[in-house]
Design an enzyme around this catalytic site. Structure first.
Site, PDB file in Angstrom:
ATOM      1  N   HIS A  52      34.613  50.056  42.325  1.00  0.00           N
ATOM      2  CA  HIS A  52      35.799  49.769  41.511  1.00  0.00           C
ATOM      3  C   HIS A  52      35.354  49.761  40.054  1.00  0.00           C
ATOM      4  O   HIS A  52      34.498  48.979  39.663  1.00  0.00           O
ATOM      5  CB  HIS A  52      36.385  48.402  41.900  1.00  0.00           C
ATOM      6  CG  HIS A  52      37.637  48.048  41.158  1.00  0.00           C
ATOM      7  ND1 HIS A  52      38.893  48.343  41.647  1.00  0.00           N
ATOM      8  CD2 HIS A  52      37.832  47.444  39.967  1.00  0.00           C
ATOM      9  CE1 HIS A  52      39.797  47.917  40.782  1.00  0.00           C
ATOM     10  NE2 HIS A  52      39.177  47.370  39.750  1.00  0.00           N
ATOM     11  N   HIS A  81      35.643  37.782  39.585  1.00  0.00           N
ATOM     12  CA  HIS A  81      35.049  38.085  38.291  1.00  0.00           C
ATOM     13  C   HIS A  81      34.994  36.852  37.398  1.00  0.00           C
ATOM     14  O   HIS A  81      35.879  36.000  37.441  1.00  0.00           O
ATOM     15  CB  HIS A  81      35.919  39.165  37.622  1.00  0.00           C
ATOM     16  CG  HIS A  81      35.356  39.741  36.368  1.00  0.00           C
ATOM     17  ND1 HIS A  81      34.056  40.177  36.246  1.00  0.00           N
ATOM     18  CD2 HIS A  81      35.929  39.984  35.167  1.00  0.00           C
ATOM     19  CE1 HIS A  81      33.862  40.655  35.048  1.00  0.00           C
ATOM     20  NE2 HIS A  81      34.981  40.537  34.354  1.00  0.00           N
ATOM     21  N   GLU A 104      41.154  37.167  28.993  1.00  0.00           N
ATOM     22  CA  GLU A 104      42.061  38.160  29.563  1.00  0.00           C
ATOM     23  C   GLU A 104      43.470  37.572  29.698  1.00  0.00           C
ATOM     24  O   GLU A 104      43.714  36.701  30.529  1.00  0.00           O
ATOM     25  CB  GLU A 104      41.559  38.625  30.924  1.00  0.00           C
ATOM     26  CG  GLU A 104      40.173  39.270  30.888  1.00  0.00           C
ATOM     27  CD  GLU A 104      39.691  39.737  32.251  1.00  0.00           C
ATOM     28  OE1 GLU A 104      40.456  39.581  33.233  1.00  0.00           O
ATOM     29  OE2 GLU A 104      38.561  40.233  32.347  1.00  0.00           O
ATOM     30  N   TYR A 116      52.199  43.472  40.618  1.00  0.00           N
ATOM     31  CA  TYR A 116      50.786  43.722  40.356  1.00  0.00           C
ATOM     32  C   TYR A 116      50.010  43.652  41.661  1.00  0.00           C
ATOM     33  O   TYR A 116      50.173  42.718  42.457  1.00  0.00           O
ATOM     34  CB  TYR A 116      50.254  42.694  39.352  1.00  0.00           C
ATOM     35  CG  TYR A 116      48.791  42.844  39.032  1.00  0.00           C
ATOM     36  CD1 TYR A 116      48.295  44.042  38.537  1.00  0.00           C
ATOM     37  CD2 TYR A 116      47.905  41.782  39.223  1.00  0.00           C
ATOM     38  CE1 TYR A 116      46.945  44.183  38.237  1.00  0.00           C
ATOM     39  CE2 TYR A 116      46.560  41.917  38.924  1.00  0.00           C
ATOM     40  CZ  TYR A 116      46.089  43.121  38.435  1.00  0.00           C
ATOM     41  OH  TYR A 116      44.760  43.265  38.150  1.00  0.00           O
ATOM     42  N   HIS A 173      43.190  34.151  31.776  1.00  0.00           N
ATOM     43  CA  HIS A 173      41.902  33.796  32.352  1.00  0.00           C
ATOM     44  C   HIS A 173      40.910  33.744  31.202  1.00  0.00           C
ATOM     45  O   HIS A 173      40.559  34.773  30.618  1.00  0.00           O
ATOM     46  CB  HIS A 173      41.491  34.813  33.415  1.00  0.00           C
ATOM     47  CG  HIS A 173      42.481  34.903  34.542  1.00  0.00           C
ATOM     48  ND1 HIS A 173      42.975  36.107  35.013  1.00  0.00           N
ATOM     49  CD2 HIS A 173      43.116  33.935  35.251  1.00  0.00           C
ATOM     50  CE1 HIS A 173      43.827  35.873  35.987  1.00  0.00           C
ATOM     51  NE2 HIS A 173      43.942  34.567  36.147  1.00  0.00           N
ATOM     52  N   HIS A 216      38.267  34.420  38.330  1.00  0.00           N
ATOM     53  CA  HIS A 216      39.582  34.899  38.740  1.00  0.00           C
ATOM     54  C   HIS A 216      39.398  36.121  39.626  1.00  0.00           C
ATOM     55  O   HIS A 216      38.287  36.623  39.795  1.00  0.00           O
ATOM     56  CB  HIS A 216      40.450  35.237  37.526  1.00  0.00           C
ATOM     57  CG  HIS A 216      39.828  36.192  36.572  1.00  0.00           C
ATOM     58  ND1 HIS A 216      38.880  35.817  35.643  1.00  0.00           N
ATOM     59  CD2 HIS A 216      39.998  37.529  36.387  1.00  0.00           C
ATOM     60  CE1 HIS A 216      38.506  36.862  34.926  1.00  0.00           C
ATOM     61  NE2 HIS A 216      39.166  37.925  35.369  1.00  0.00           N
TER      62      HIS A 216
END
Length: 455
Positions: free
Chosen positions: A304, A347, A353, A362, A377, A383
């Site tokens: 990813h 992460h 963010e 989403y 975040h 998160h």
């Protein structure tokens, strides 16, 4: 106003004149240059049509040529003709980051409330609310994130931001933005940038909501492409700036100019419209962009990729590779990666963010994250996908599929550690206090006796 139109160009030299005044844009220093009959003949000290020349500088005079930003405006009256500025209430607009104690938790807001027309009329400026930010407009280094919720157009008043650039992201309702350079119609799934010092007014057509990123001390630019090459992400030709469209109108009752200066609001009065620019040329302009034109770069093998591959615009800091703010989107695309967990990974990040949702669902949080809402975040706050997303995507068949179809989420990412305002934590009453619960059902899948399968 004259008819509407747009010219392409991002940071390039552009020019425009209102078609009602042909020849209003000076052609430069030429011997025996012919001016309009409206101008005294043989007088090179006077602009065509008797206009005033005014320069708007968006950078220091001595900046290197690629970074030097300025435009020349040829207007009926110069902007200096106004009564003195006086301070006015700021409402929920603030640069005070110490109103409440710091909060490192994951924060999510439900859709922000739009005032009803039947209750009170609220225009774009009155409907600005600061959610979070950091830094200082006086030292020209910082960021603020706002939402706007309004139901009425600005009448005989305009806004001028002396502190920084505005990146405007409509979420509900169209914005007809009148600037000194001309008009722009900006709809949801489009963005526009009004750069520092540019006067503008906003007309709306009902209940309207959106997000606003403000940066101090830097301008937005396209990110470097590096190994991607010449084509990809947002292309310069898809950015549009307005065509000159002047208004010659006196306002006996007074036209109000609202100025955001050092985090406070001031207003002054003048008896004419500020949108009296007949022609202009330069590379410092407002502009808009349709997010559907973004050329997505995506994973086609495994793993990813970092969200930086979705950067539309960046405002760079003085540290290489580190942004004051990036504007990142998550558009519809194909997911084809094999041997991997496709959604965003869990992460912790040295950046802040802030996410918003223009439409749809989403992928990492399909239920609680709603259009018109937001999440934050903060620096090093963990998160990632909620439990439903994790369980679904660890058992799903890995075949090509459309991701985020009918959706547009975005992120304001910043190297600043942002403080949340009192309005964001308390006054708006949209704080989702149950947000943390979306990760509570996550369970351990650890198996100490696991053996790799033979291929």
């Amino acid at each position: 106003f004259a008819g509407q139109g747009y010219m392409s160009g991002f940071g390039n030299e552009c020019s425009s004149e209102d078609p009602r005044c042909p020849g209003s844009l000076p052609e430069g220093q030429k011997k025996n240059q012919h001016y309009s009959s409206c101008v005294p003949q043989n007088n090179p000290q006077v602009c065509p049509y008797g206009l005033y020349a005014e320069q708007l500088s968006g950078s220091a005079f001595t900046c290197p040529r690629p970074a030097n930003k300025r435009s020349w405006l040829y207007r009926i009256l110069p902007s200096v003709k106004h009564k003195p500025f006086t301070q006015i209430p700021c409402g929920d607009l603030t640069e005070n980051w110490d109103d409440v104690e710091p909060d490192p938790n994951q924060i999510r807001w439900l859709p922000f409330t739009i005032p009803k027309t039947t209750d009170t009329k609220v225009d774009f400026v009155a409907g600005l609310h600061t959610i979070c930010g950091a830094g200082d407009s006086k030292s020209r280094n910082g960021i603020s994130i706002h939402v706007f919720t309004c139901n009425s157009s600005m009448v005989d008043r305009c806004f001028n931001n002396s502190d920084g650039d505005f990146l405007i992201v409509p979420q509900q309702g169209e914005l007809l933005i009148t600037t000194e350079f001309g008009k722009m119609m900006v709809e949801p799934n489009e963005i526009c940038v009004i750069q520092q010092g540019m006067r503008f007014s906003v007309d709306v057509f009902g209940e309207t909501r959106g997000y606003l990123l403000e940066v101090y001390g830097a301008h937005f630019e396209l990110p470097d492409l590096g190994p991607i090459g010449a084509n990809g992400l947002a292309n310069p030709r898809d950015f549009l700036c307005p065509v000159a469209c002047y208004e010659e109108r006196t306002v006996p009752t007074g036209y109000t100019v609202i100025n955001k200066y050092q985090g406070k609001l001031f207003s002054c009065r003048q008896d004419f419209s500020p949108f009296n620019v007949v022609a202009w040329h330069g590379n410092y302009t407002p502009y808009k962009y349709n997010l559907k034109n973004f050329m997505v770069i995506n994973c086609v093998a495994f793993d990813h990729a970092d969200p930086s591959i979705f950067t539309v615009l960046t405002a760079k800091s003085t540290r290489p590779g580190v942004a004051i703010a990036d504007f990142v989107i998550f558009p519809p695309r194909w997911g084809v990666a094999d041997h991997t967990f496709r959604p965003p990974y869990y992460h912790r990040n040295c950046m802040s963010e802030f996410m918003g949702l223009i439409k749809g669902h989403y992928e990492a949080k399909e239920e609680g994250f709603q259009p018109g809402g937001a999440s934050l975040h903060s620096v090093m706050t963990p998160h990632g996908p909620d439990v439903d997303c994790f369980e679904k995507n660890t058992s799903a068949e890995l075949k090509p599929e459309r991701v985020a179809e009918g959706t547009m989420a975005f992120m304001f990412e910043s190297s600043f550690s942002m403080a949340v305002t009192k309005w964001g934590l308390e006054t708006c009453q949209k704080l989702d206090k149950s947000y943390y619960q979306c990760w509570e059902p996550l369970r351990s899948h650890f198996n100490p006796n696991w053996k790799p399968s033979k291929q």
